[in-house]
Design a protein around this motif. Structure first.
Motif, PDB file in Angstrom:
ATOM      1  N   VAL A  38       0.888  -0.973   0.220  1.00  0.00           N
ATOM      2  CA  VAL A  38       0.066   0.052   0.169  1.00  0.00           C
ATOM      3  C   VAL A  38       0.748   1.145   0.155  1.00  0.00           C
ATOM      4  O   VAL A  38       0.611   2.311  -0.769  1.00  0.00           O
ATOM      5  CB  VAL A  38      -1.085   0.030   1.446  1.00  0.00           C
ATOM      6  N   VAL A  39       1.825   1.303   0.733  1.00  0.00           N
ATOM      7  CA  VAL A  39       2.856   2.340   0.903  1.00  0.00           C
ATOM      8  C   VAL A  39       3.476   2.655  -0.390  1.00  0.00           C
ATOM      9  O   VAL A  39       3.828   3.731  -1.024  1.00  0.00           O
ATOM     10  CB  VAL A  39       3.709   2.170   2.135  1.00  0.00           C
ATOM     11  N   GLY A  40       4.013   1.486  -0.916  1.00  0.00           N
ATOM     12  CA  GLY A  40       4.701   1.570  -2.202  1.00  0.00           C
ATOM     13  C   GLY A  40       3.855   2.096  -3.315  1.00  0.00           C
ATOM     14  O   GLY A  40       4.164   2.977  -4.081  1.00  0.00           O
ATOM     15  N   ALA A  41       2.601   1.840  -3.339  1.00  0.00           N
ATOM     16  CA  ALA A  41       1.796   2.514  -4.352  1.00  0.00           C
ATOM     17  C   ALA A  41       1.305   3.686  -4.271  1.00  0.00           C
ATOM     18  O   ALA A  41       1.256   4.681  -5.021  1.00  0.00           O
ATOM     19  CB  ALA A  41       0.477   1.554  -4.344  1.00  0.00           C
ATOM     20  N   MET A  42       1.212   4.132  -2.888  1.00  0.00           N
ATOM     21  CA  MET A  42       0.945   5.740  -2.528  1.00  0.00           C
ATOM     22  C   MET A  42       2.142   6.511  -2.788  1.00  0.00           C
ATOM     23  O   MET A  42       2.061   7.462  -3.456  1.00  0.00           O
ATOM     24  CB  MET A  42       0.577   5.730  -1.072  1.00  0.00           C
ATOM     25  N   ALA A  44       4.391   5.723  -5.179  1.00  0.00           N
ATOM     26  CA  ALA A  44       4.301   5.776  -6.880  1.00  0.00           C
ATOM     27  C   ALA A  44       3.454   6.745  -7.369  1.00  0.00           C
ATOM     28  O   ALA A  44       3.730   7.430  -8.414  1.00  0.00           O
ATOM     29  CB  ALA A  44       4.069   4.534  -7.244  1.00  0.00           C
ATOM     30  N   LYS A  45       2.261   6.750  -6.599  1.00  0.00           N
ATOM     31  CA  LYS A  45       1.380   7.998  -7.087  1.00  0.00           C
ATOM     32  C   LYS A  45       1.522   9.435  -6.497  1.00  0.00           C
ATOM     33  O   LYS A  45       0.835  10.424  -7.029  1.00  0.00           O
ATOM     34  CB  LYS A  45       0.093   7.537  -6.685  1.00  0.00           C
ATOM     35  N   GLY A  46       2.620   9.567  -5.834  1.00  0.00           N
ATOM     36  CA  GLY A  46       2.950  10.799  -5.129  1.00  0.00           C
ATOM     37  C   GLY A  46       1.908  11.426  -4.145  1.00  0.00           C
ATOM     38  O   GLY A  46       1.969  12.416  -3.954  1.00  0.00           O
ATOM     39  N   LEU A  47       1.223  10.398  -3.394  1.00  0.00           N
ATOM     40  CA  LEU A  47       0.182  10.660  -2.414  1.00  0.00           C
ATOM     41  C   LEU A  47       1.064  10.979  -1.119  1.00  0.00           C
ATOM     42  O   LEU A  47       0.772  11.534  -0.218  1.00  0.00           O
ATOM     43  CB  LEU A  47      -0.718   9.740  -2.211  1.00  0.00           C
ATOM     44  N   ILE A  48       2.189  10.149  -0.905  1.00  0.00           N
ATOM     45  CA  ILE A  48       2.934  10.097   0.520  1.00  0.00           C
ATOM     46  C   ILE A  48       4.337  10.317  -0.172  1.00  0.00           C
ATOM     47  O   ILE A  48       4.588   9.686  -1.162  1.00  0.00           O
ATOM     48  CB  ILE A  48       2.774   9.276   1.360  1.00  0.00           C
ATOM     49  N   ARG A  57      12.350  14.530  17.945  1.00  0.00           N
ATOM     50  CA  ARG A  57      10.877  14.934  18.163  1.00  0.00           C
ATOM     51  C   ARG A  57       9.949  13.543  18.386  1.00  0.00           C
ATOM     52  O   ARG A  57       8.805  13.752  18.565  1.00  0.00           O
ATOM     53  CB  ARG A  57      10.194  15.811  16.916  1.00  0.00           C
ATOM     54  N   GLY A  58      10.801  12.508  18.327  1.00  0.00           N
ATOM     55  CA  GLY A  58       9.799  11.333  18.381  1.00  0.00           C
ATOM     56  C   GLY A  58       8.992  10.850  17.266  1.00  0.00           C
ATOM     57  O   GLY A  58       8.044  10.232  17.574  1.00  0.00           O
ATOM     58  N   GLU A  59       9.384  11.040  15.842  1.00  0.00           N
ATOM     59  CA  GLU A  59       8.711  10.819  14.910  1.00  0.00           C
ATOM     60  C   GLU A  59       8.799   9.367  14.477  1.00  0.00           C
ATOM     61  O   GLU A  59       9.734   8.741  14.817  1.00  0.00           O
ATOM     62  CB  GLU A  59       8.961  11.644  13.549  1.00  0.00           C
ATOM     63  N   PRO A  60       7.612   8.796  14.248  1.00  0.00           N
ATOM     64  CA  PRO A  60       7.486   7.395  14.158  1.00  0.00           C
ATOM     65  C   PRO A  60       8.632   6.980  12.717  1.00  0.00           C
ATOM     66  O   PRO A  60       8.486   7.670  11.837  1.00  0.00           O
ATOM     67  CB  PRO A  60       6.124   6.795  13.823  1.00  0.00           C
ATOM     68  N   LEU A  61       9.204   5.758  12.850  1.00  0.00           N
ATOM     69  CA  LEU A  61       9.985   5.320  11.807  1.00  0.00           C
ATOM     70  C   LEU A  61       9.356   4.501  10.857  1.00  0.00           C
ATOM     71  O   LEU A  61       8.367   3.570  11.214  1.00  0.00           O
ATOM     72  CB  LEU A  61      11.284   4.682  12.181  1.00  0.00           C
ATOM     73  N   TRP A  62       9.244   4.688   9.564  1.00  0.00           N
ATOM     74  CA  TRP A  62       8.890   3.569   8.642  1.00  0.00           C
ATOM     75  C   TRP A  62       9.783   2.706   8.278  1.00  0.00           C
ATOM     76  O   TRP A  62       9.739   1.559   8.280  1.00  0.00           O
ATOM     77  CB  TRP A  62       8.276   4.389   7.388  1.00  0.00           C
ATOM     78  N   ARG A  63      11.075   3.064   8.049  1.00  0.00           N
ATOM     79  CA  ARG A  63      12.206   2.144   7.837  1.00  0.00           C
ATOM     80  C   ARG A  63      13.360   2.655   8.225  1.00  0.00           C
ATOM     81  O   ARG A  63      13.477   3.834   8.298  1.00  0.00           O
ATOM     82  CB  ARG A  63      12.301   1.492   6.439  1.00  0.00           C
ATOM     83  N   THR A  71      13.449   6.695   8.220  1.00  0.00           N
ATOM     84  CA  THR A  71      12.523   7.604   7.369  1.00  0.00           C
ATOM     85  C   THR A  71      11.234   7.351   8.020  1.00  0.00           C
ATOM     86  O   THR A  71      10.827   6.318   8.682  1.00  0.00           O
ATOM     87  CB  THR A  71      12.594   7.154   5.880  1.00  0.00           C
ATOM     88  N   THR A  72      10.574   8.325   7.780  1.00  0.00           N
ATOM     89  CA  THR A  72       9.256   8.387   8.256  1.00  0.00           C
ATOM     90  C   THR A  72       8.318   8.808   6.894  1.00  0.00           C
ATOM     91  O   THR A  72       8.733   9.218   5.933  1.00  0.00           O
ATOM     92  CB  THR A  72       8.719   9.412   9.179  1.00  0.00           C
ATOM     93  N   LEU A  73       6.957   8.513   7.062  1.00  0.00           N
ATOM     94  CA  LEU A  73       6.059   8.774   5.855  1.00  0.00           C
ATOM     95  C   LEU A  73       5.437  10.221   5.899  1.00  0.00           C
ATOM     96  O   LEU A  73       4.627  10.206   7.144  1.00  0.00           O
ATOM     97  CB  LEU A  73       5.147   7.780   5.545  1.00  0.00           C
TER      98      LEU A  73
END
Length: 186
Positions: A38-42, A44-48, A57-63, A71-73
């Protein structure tokens, strides 16, 4: 306008309400390979987009990137536009009201709205099912299973789920003496 899945719309709506438009955490039902897809598709579409996470700041990690950073999204302006929020409005996140709607839409209006927003792809088994049910003589479960190769419980599920709920079609059934139970789209 970009077509969004329900999951993509949920992710973008949640991101629009968070500081810095961060799309994490993802919905609990989305894990592992499904989340990556889902994240990969988003992306690719430029949504995220993936941006470097600020661990202070304690931002959550995506990878993790492998060099000790993560990185975060973050929802992009295009992602916000896809859910109907203008980028300038992103600073003031929309508020969610818990009030019940003032008037329920009539079943006819709801089915027309559902039917106008979703249409089955041509050449699929689902479109063949709809064509069979739109015929004046209708179709029985046995006739549909022979035409689609589906099992009977799959046909009943498609009628109740996809046709009635998703597309808002009015499917009726009646007992016909020589054929058994016949289903039709009214």
């Amino acid at each position: 306008m970009t077509q969004l899945s329900d999951t993509q719309a949920i992710i973008l709506s949640a991101a629009a309400q968070r500081p810095e438009r961060i799309a994490l955490p993802l919905p609990d039902s989305l894990r592992g390979g499904a989340a990556a897809k889902v994240v990969g598709a988003m992306i690719a579409k430029g949504l995220i987009e993936e941006v470097e996470a600020n661990s202070r700041r304690g931002e959550p990690l995506w990878r993790e990137t492998g060099d000790g950073h993560g990185t975060t999204l973050v929802a992009t302006d295009a992602g916000l536009a896809a859910i109907g929020i203008e980028p300038d409005d992103a600073e003031t996140a929309p508020t969610i009201t818990t009030e019940a709607p003032k008037a329920d839409p009539t079943p006819d209006a709801a089915s027309e709205a559902a039917q106008s927003t979703r249409t089955p792809r041509a050449g699929t088994k689902q479109s063949a099912l709809i064509a069979m049910l739109r015929a004046p003589e209708g179709a029985t479960i046995e006739e549909i299973t022979a035409a689609t190769g589906w099992q009977a419980h799959t046909v009943r599920g498609a009628i109740a789920g996809a046709l009635k709920k998703k597309f808002g079609l009015d499917v009726t059934s009646e007992k016909v003496e020589a054929r058994g139970r016949v289903y039709r789209i009214v």
